[in-house]
Design an enzyme around this catalytic site. Structure first.
Site, PDB file in Angstrom:
ATOM      1  CE  LYS A   1      -7.613  -3.517   3.727  1.00  0.00           C
ATOM      2  NZ  LYS A   1      -8.865  -3.907   3.074  1.00  0.00           N
TER       3      LYS A   1
HETATM    4  C1  LIG Z   1      -6.167  -9.043   5.561  1.00  0.00           C
HETATM    5  C2  LIG Z   1      -6.263  -8.646   4.117  1.00  0.00           C
HETATM    6  N1  LIG Z   1      -5.312  -9.071   3.269  1.00  0.00           N
HETATM    7  C3  LIG Z   1      -5.329  -8.737   1.964  1.00  0.00           C
HETATM    8  C4  LIG Z   1      -6.338  -7.961   1.443  1.00  0.00           C
HETATM    9  C5  LIG Z   1      -6.329  -7.635  -0.015  1.00  0.00           C
HETATM   10  O1  LIG Z   1      -6.100  -6.286  -0.229  1.00  0.00           O
HETATM   11  P1  LIG Z   1      -6.241  -5.639  -1.696  1.00  0.00           P
HETATM   12  O2  LIG Z   1      -7.695  -5.392  -1.925  1.00  0.00           O
HETATM   13  O3  LIG Z   1      -5.433  -4.370  -1.630  1.00  0.00           O
HETATM   14  O4  LIG Z   1      -5.684  -6.612  -2.646  1.00  0.00           O
HETATM   15  C6  LIG Z   1      -7.341  -7.493   2.278  1.00  0.00           C
HETATM   16  C7  LIG Z   1      -8.418  -6.660   1.738  1.00  0.00           C
HETATM   17  O5  LIG Z   1      -9.442  -6.407   2.315  1.00  0.00           O
HETATM   18  C8  LIG Z   1      -7.318  -7.844   3.643  1.00  0.00           C
HETATM   19  O6  LIG Z   1      -8.263  -7.422   4.497  1.00  0.00           O
END
Ligand SMILES: Cc1ncc(COP(=O)(O)O)c(C=O)c1O
Length: 388
Positions: free
Chosen positions: A186
């Site tokens: 990210k």
């Molecule tokens: C659009 C979106 N939402 C949620 C997530 C979930 O993030 P996390 O890995 O921090 O839980 C991601 C992860 O790639 C994502 O791209």
């Protein structure tokens, strides 16, 4: 054209000495879990976004879980969202007993089309869950207008959208709750990590209880020298708090956020300029009234002008030592969703047809000018060798 030996990775995070030293300081401090560094990161984050309150959590997925729980989404409640997202978004809706309702995307941004939300509202609808895909904000005016009209809550998935703003308002203080990700790929990273923000301080207080079993006082305050206080469980909570080793990274990553953004923006502009000459590929658009977070750089292939498929295009880039990725295939095409919600297959034709036409190119701040140029040259070479 010379192919490089070293792989140009799809993504590479960056940590400086500051992050490393802060982690060491945390390890030596005697407190490694949820504690003062998480609090500092939460305060810094609020200041960056200009929002009132924030809760550090283990991941964006946890932020989604907690938002849905705290805002009362449960059995049989419908949540309107996008099919072009990571499964975490909709998994959490199903896991709390809710039902994701998919709205098709708009072609320019791949965000769900806000003009098509209202037709999906039923008596069971409780929430709208916009995902700011690739860091481009959704049409928040329209979403808030529908939410107000039907008494719905708005939970934003801003996993891609840390630096984004909509009509001058930063993402993170617009909806009822906003969920950010600090996963390894990210815009800033803590390895795993997430933040939940809101202007509703009571909601964040509730979420701080729900992130730690439903217990009423944070552990570090219980043992932190304010005198003994016993804890009480006041709600049925989860275990998905951020911990201080994550926050140690986040504090310094946040200081780099604007510089990182600037560098990614420059790369995007170079890609845009280079690829505008090719009818075979189309980059996504950035609308006038928003600031994009430029999280990923997606191109849409015109299948009628190329003799190779998207997957073969990815293989061709791989042969040229470039990593690429797919964000995302429509969830309505995923085996689990096809089985669990067979009625949604075919309801989002644009998202489904884009699913085998999109791919994402490398985009991260440590890419050099020559890395960017290399990607441009190799995408060009792939097109030229494979046009119909
Ligand atoms: C659009 C979106 N939402 C949620 C997530 C979930 O993030 P996390 O890995 O921090 O839980 C991601 C992860 O790639 C994502 O791209």
């Amino acid at each position: 054209m010379k192919i490089r030996k070293e792989m140009l990775k799809f993504h590479q995070y960056y940590f400086g000495e500051e992050e490393i030293n802060e982690v060491i300081d945390t390890l030596r401090s005697g407190w490694i879990t949820l504690g003062p560094k998480t609090k500092r990161f939460e305060d810094d984050f609020c200041q960056y976004l200009g929002c009132r309150s924030a809760a550090g959590v283990y991941s964006c997925t946890s932020a989604l879980t907690l938002s849905l729980a705290a805002l009362g989404i449960g059995q049989g409640d419908e949540v309107i969202t996008t099919p072009i997202t990571f499964p975490a978004t909709t998994n959490e809706i199903l896991l709390c007993g809710g039902i994701p309702v998919f709205v098709d995307v708009e072609p320019g941004t791949l965000n769900f089309d806000a003009n098509k939300i209202e037709e999906k509202v039923t008596e069971k609808t409780k929430a709208i869950l916009p995902v700011h895909f690739a860091g481009h904000p959704c049409d928040m005016d329209k979403i808030l207008e529908i939410a107000k009209k039907y008494g719905l809550v708005v939970i934003e998935d801003a996993a891609h959208a840390l630096e984004a703003s909509y009509k001058g308002r930063k993402i993170g203080s617009i909806g009822d709750a906003t969920c950010f990700s600090f996963y390894a790929t990210k815009n800033i990273t803590t390895g795993e990590g997430g933040m939940l923000t809101s202007n509703n301080e009571e909601l964040i207080d509730k979420i701080k209880i729900l992130r730690l079993h439903g217990i009423s006082r944070d552990a570090w305050k219980r043992y932190g020298g304010e005198g003994f206080k016993y804890w009480e469980q006041v709600a049925l909570g989860h275990k998905c708090n951020m911990f201080d080793i994550q926050a140690a990274l986040g504090i310094h990553q946040l200081k780099r956020v604007d510089l990182f953004w600037e560098k990614r923006k420059i790369i995007c502009e170079k890609y845009d300029a280079a690829f505008s000459n090719f009818p075979e590929i189309k980059p996504l658009e950035v609308k006038k009234d928003v600031k994009s977070a430029y999280h990923i750089y997606v191109i849409v292939l015109d299948k009628d002008r190329l003799k190779i498929s998207r997957d073969e295009f990815i293989d061709e880039l791989m042969k040229r030592r470039i990593g690429s990725a797919i964000h995302f295939r429509s969830l309505t095409l995923q085996p689990y969703y096809k089985e669990r919600l067979p009625e949604v297959v075919g309801t989002v034709p644009l998202a489904e047809s884009l699913s085998d036409r999109i791919l994402s190119l490398p985009l991260y701040p440590t890419m050099s000018d020559s890395d960017t140029q290399y990607v441009v040259d190799m995408v060009t070479d792939t097109i030229e060798k494979n046009r119909l």
